[in-house]
Design a protein around this motif. Structure first.
Motif, PDB file in Angstrom:
ATOM      1  N   ASN A 167       0.841  -1.201   0.000  1.00  0.00           N
ATOM      2  CA  ASN A 167       0.000   0.000   0.000  1.00  0.00           C
ATOM      3  C   ASN A 167       0.873   1.247   0.000  1.00  0.00           C
ATOM      4  O   ASN A 167       1.719   1.412   0.882  1.00  0.00           O
ATOM      5  CB  ASN A 167      -0.906   0.011   1.239  1.00  0.00           C
ATOM      6  CG  ASN A 167      -1.974  -1.048   1.156  1.00  0.00           C
ATOM      7  OD1 ASN A 167      -2.413  -1.384   0.074  1.00  0.00           O
ATOM      8  ND2 ASN A 167      -2.380  -1.567   2.293  1.00  0.00           N
ATOM      9  N   TYR A 168       0.646   2.086  -0.968  1.00  0.00           N
ATOM     10  CA  TYR A 168       1.385   3.337  -1.079  1.00  0.00           C
ATOM     11  C   TYR A 168       0.436   4.478  -0.760  1.00  0.00           C
ATOM     12  O   TYR A 168      -0.649   4.584  -1.346  1.00  0.00           O
ATOM     13  CB  TYR A 168       1.948   3.508  -2.491  1.00  0.00           C
ATOM     14  CG  TYR A 168       2.937   2.439  -2.881  1.00  0.00           C
ATOM     15  CD1 TYR A 168       4.235   2.458  -2.390  1.00  0.00           C
ATOM     16  CD2 TYR A 168       2.569   1.407  -3.741  1.00  0.00           C
ATOM     17  CE1 TYR A 168       5.151   1.484  -2.752  1.00  0.00           C
ATOM     18  CE2 TYR A 168       3.476   0.428  -4.111  1.00  0.00           C
ATOM     19  CZ  TYR A 168       4.765   0.465  -3.609  1.00  0.00           C
ATOM     20  OH  TYR A 168       5.663  -0.496  -3.975  1.00  0.00           O
ATOM     21  N   VAL A 169       0.859   5.361   0.137  1.00  0.00           N
ATOM     22  CA  VAL A 169       0.030   6.492   0.541  1.00  0.00           C
ATOM     23  C   VAL A 169      -0.306   7.372  -0.661  1.00  0.00           C
ATOM     24  O   VAL A 169      -1.447   7.791  -0.839  1.00  0.00           O
ATOM     25  CB  VAL A 169       0.751   7.315   1.646  1.00  0.00           C
ATOM     26  CG1 VAL A 169       0.008   8.604   1.961  1.00  0.00           C
ATOM     27  CG2 VAL A 169       0.937   6.474   2.898  1.00  0.00           C
ATOM     28  N   THR A 170       0.688   7.617  -1.505  1.00  0.00           N
ATOM     29  CA  THR A 170       0.485   8.473  -2.674  1.00  0.00           C
ATOM     30  C   THR A 170      -0.544   7.870  -3.626  1.00  0.00           C
ATOM     31  O   THR A 170      -1.399   8.576  -4.159  1.00  0.00           O
ATOM     32  CB  THR A 170       1.819   8.714  -3.406  1.00  0.00           C
ATOM     33  OG1 THR A 170       2.766   9.232  -2.469  1.00  0.00           O
ATOM     34  CG2 THR A 170       1.660   9.686  -4.553  1.00  0.00           C
ATOM     35  N   GLN A 207      -2.995   5.785  -2.882  1.00  0.00           N
ATOM     36  CA  GLN A 207      -4.318   5.890  -2.258  1.00  0.00           C
ATOM     37  C   GLN A 207      -4.870   7.314  -2.351  1.00  0.00           C
ATOM     38  O   GLN A 207      -6.046   7.510  -2.659  1.00  0.00           O
ATOM     39  CB  GLN A 207      -4.260   5.432  -0.804  1.00  0.00           C
ATOM     40  CG  GLN A 207      -3.992   3.949  -0.681  1.00  0.00           C
ATOM     41  CD  GLN A 207      -3.752   3.501   0.754  1.00  0.00           C
ATOM     42  OE1 GLN A 207      -3.512   4.305   1.648  1.00  0.00           O
ATOM     43  NE2 GLN A 207      -3.811   2.202   0.961  1.00  0.00           N
ATOM     44  N   LYS A 208      -4.016   8.297  -2.119  1.00  0.00           N
ATOM     45  CA  LYS A 208      -4.441   9.701  -2.195  1.00  0.00           C
ATOM     46  C   LYS A 208      -4.963  10.048  -3.588  1.00  0.00           C
ATOM     47  O   LYS A 208      -6.033  10.634  -3.741  1.00  0.00           O
ATOM     48  CB  LYS A 208      -3.263  10.613  -1.828  1.00  0.00           C
ATOM     49  CG  LYS A 208      -3.547  12.091  -2.002  1.00  0.00           C
ATOM     50  CD  LYS A 208      -2.297  12.923  -1.731  1.00  0.00           C
ATOM     51  CE  LYS A 208      -2.503  14.362  -2.107  1.00  0.00           C
ATOM     52  NZ  LYS A 208      -1.280  15.157  -1.964  1.00  0.00           N
ATOM     53  N   TYR A 209      -4.216   9.673  -4.605  1.00  0.00           N
ATOM     54  CA  TYR A 209      -4.621  10.013  -5.972  1.00  0.00           C
ATOM     55  C   TYR A 209      -5.772   9.147  -6.461  1.00  0.00           C
ATOM     56  O   TYR A 209      -6.578   9.600  -7.275  1.00  0.00           O
ATOM     57  CB  TYR A 209      -3.421  10.004  -6.921  1.00  0.00           C
ATOM     58  CG  TYR A 209      -2.613  11.274  -6.793  1.00  0.00           C
ATOM     59  CD1 TYR A 209      -2.846  12.362  -7.617  1.00  0.00           C
ATOM     60  CD2 TYR A 209      -1.651  11.420  -5.793  1.00  0.00           C
ATOM     61  CE1 TYR A 209      -2.137  13.544  -7.481  1.00  0.00           C
ATOM     62  CE2 TYR A 209      -0.934  12.604  -5.649  1.00  0.00           C
ATOM     63  CZ  TYR A 209      -1.186  13.657  -6.487  1.00  0.00           C
ATOM     64  OH  TYR A 209      -0.490  14.826  -6.337  1.00  0.00           O
ATOM     65  N   GLN A 210      -5.865   7.925  -5.962  1.00  0.00           N
ATOM     66  CA  GLN A 210      -7.033   7.116  -6.295  1.00  0.00           C
ATOM     67  C   GLN A 210      -8.301   7.827  -5.827  1.00  0.00           C
ATOM     68  O   GLN A 210      -9.288   7.893  -6.562  1.00  0.00           O
ATOM     69  CB  GLN A 210      -6.942   5.721  -5.648  1.00  0.00           C
ATOM     70  CG  GLN A 210      -6.019   4.789  -6.373  1.00  0.00           C
ATOM     71  CD  GLN A 210      -5.824   3.468  -5.650  1.00  0.00           C
ATOM     72  OE1 GLN A 210      -5.848   3.389  -4.420  1.00  0.00           O
ATOM     73  NE2 GLN A 210      -5.615   2.419  -6.428  1.00  0.00           N
ATOM     74  N   GLN A 211      -8.256   8.373  -4.624  1.00  0.00           N
ATOM     75  CA  GLN A 211      -9.412   9.102  -4.090  1.00  0.00           C
ATOM     76  C   GLN A 211      -9.703  10.356  -4.912  1.00  0.00           C
ATOM     77  O   GLN A 211     -10.859  10.650  -5.224  1.00  0.00           O
ATOM     78  CB  GLN A 211      -9.187   9.462  -2.624  1.00  0.00           C
ATOM     79  CG  GLN A 211      -9.194   8.257  -1.716  1.00  0.00           C
ATOM     80  CD  GLN A 211      -8.747   8.585  -0.303  1.00  0.00           C
ATOM     81  OE1 GLN A 211      -8.244   9.671  -0.019  1.00  0.00           O
ATOM     82  NE2 GLN A 211      -8.912   7.630   0.603  1.00  0.00           N
ATOM     83  N   PHE A 233       4.998   9.933  -6.064  1.00  0.00           N
ATOM     84  CA  PHE A 233       5.182   8.494  -5.919  1.00  0.00           C
ATOM     85  C   PHE A 233       6.665   8.141  -5.918  1.00  0.00           C
ATOM     86  O   PHE A 233       7.131   7.356  -5.075  1.00  0.00           O
ATOM     87  CB  PHE A 233       4.457   7.726  -7.027  1.00  0.00           C
ATOM     88  CG  PHE A 233       4.665   6.246  -6.919  1.00  0.00           C
ATOM     89  CD1 PHE A 233       3.948   5.500  -6.007  1.00  0.00           C
ATOM     90  CD2 PHE A 233       5.593   5.612  -7.729  1.00  0.00           C
ATOM     91  CE1 PHE A 233       4.156   4.130  -5.881  1.00  0.00           C
ATOM     92  CE2 PHE A 233       5.807   4.243  -7.613  1.00  0.00           C
ATOM     93  CZ  PHE A 233       5.090   3.504  -6.685  1.00  0.00           C
ATOM     94  N   GLU A 274       8.046   8.947  -2.660  1.00  0.00           N
ATOM     95  CA  GLU A 274       7.585   8.016  -1.623  1.00  0.00           C
ATOM     96  C   GLU A 274       8.371   6.711  -1.625  1.00  0.00           C
ATOM     97  O   GLU A 274       8.640   6.142  -0.562  1.00  0.00           O
ATOM     98  CB  GLU A 274       6.090   7.711  -1.786  1.00  0.00           C
ATOM     99  CG  GLU A 274       5.574   6.752  -0.719  1.00  0.00           C
ATOM    100  CD  GLU A 274       4.107   6.404  -0.843  1.00  0.00           C
ATOM    101  OE1 GLU A 274       3.682   5.491  -0.123  1.00  0.00           O
ATOM    102  OE2 GLU A 274       3.380   7.031  -1.648  1.00  0.00           O
TER     103      GLU A 274
END
Length: 165
Positions: A2-5, A7-11, A119, A122
């Motif tokens: 799981n990459y925070v970046t 997940q953020k851009y998916q949202q 990304f 990250e």
């Protein structure tokens, strides 16, 4: 992983009605990458006339890099492929970046560039490099606006550009 970046851009993309995903290495995804290159049909990306070479290239991207696809749910509309695994030099390389013509001009490009830079940072990269065809002056000027610098000219009628992350 799981990459925070991611997940953020998916949202962010989901609020606009798009689906954004990191592609795993599968036969199906080799086909997806090949098809999006055909849809992009850009003189500045991998040539699509030789189908066997295109499939080999798609396989190479999936084996060696991070490949992200943006889709409407029915149609893949953008790709960004990043090699971000050189932990000695900590330089990421944008191998491919493209948006299907019908979806250009609506700021998707801004979000995808910002995503790819975030990304790479990250996953531990400190610099970001890309190769830009000299004829693609609009794209070069766009990236220079993101504080990329021309590192050098190549023998392939292109520039290598680089940015600190």
């Amino acid at each position: 992983m799981n990459y925070v970046t991611v997940q953020k851009y998916q949202q962010q993309f989901q609020t606009q009605g798009y689906h954004f995903e990191l592609l795993p290495l599968t036969e199906e995804n080799i086909g997806r990458i090949s098809r999006i290159f055909e849809a992009l049909n850009s003189e500045f990306l991998f040539p699509v006339e030789d189908k066997e070479a295109l499939i080999t290239y798609a396989n190479k991207l999936l084996k060696n890099g991070y490949n992200f696809i943006l889709s409407t749910g029915e149609e893949d509309i953008a790709i960004t492929s990043i090699y971000a695994n050189d932990y000695r030099t900590k330089i990421a390389f944008c191998n491919s970046f493209g948006i299907v013509p019908a979806y250009r001009g609506n700021r998707i490009v801004v979000k995808l560039v910002e995503f790819s830079l975030a990304f790479a940072k990250e996953v531990g990269m400190e610099k970001y490099r890309a190769e830009i065809n000299k004829k693609n002056s609009r794209w070069l000027q766009f990236l220079l606006g993101y504080q990329f610098q021309i590192e050098k000219e190549t023998d392939n009628h292109s520039y290598l550009i680089i940015k600190d992350l």
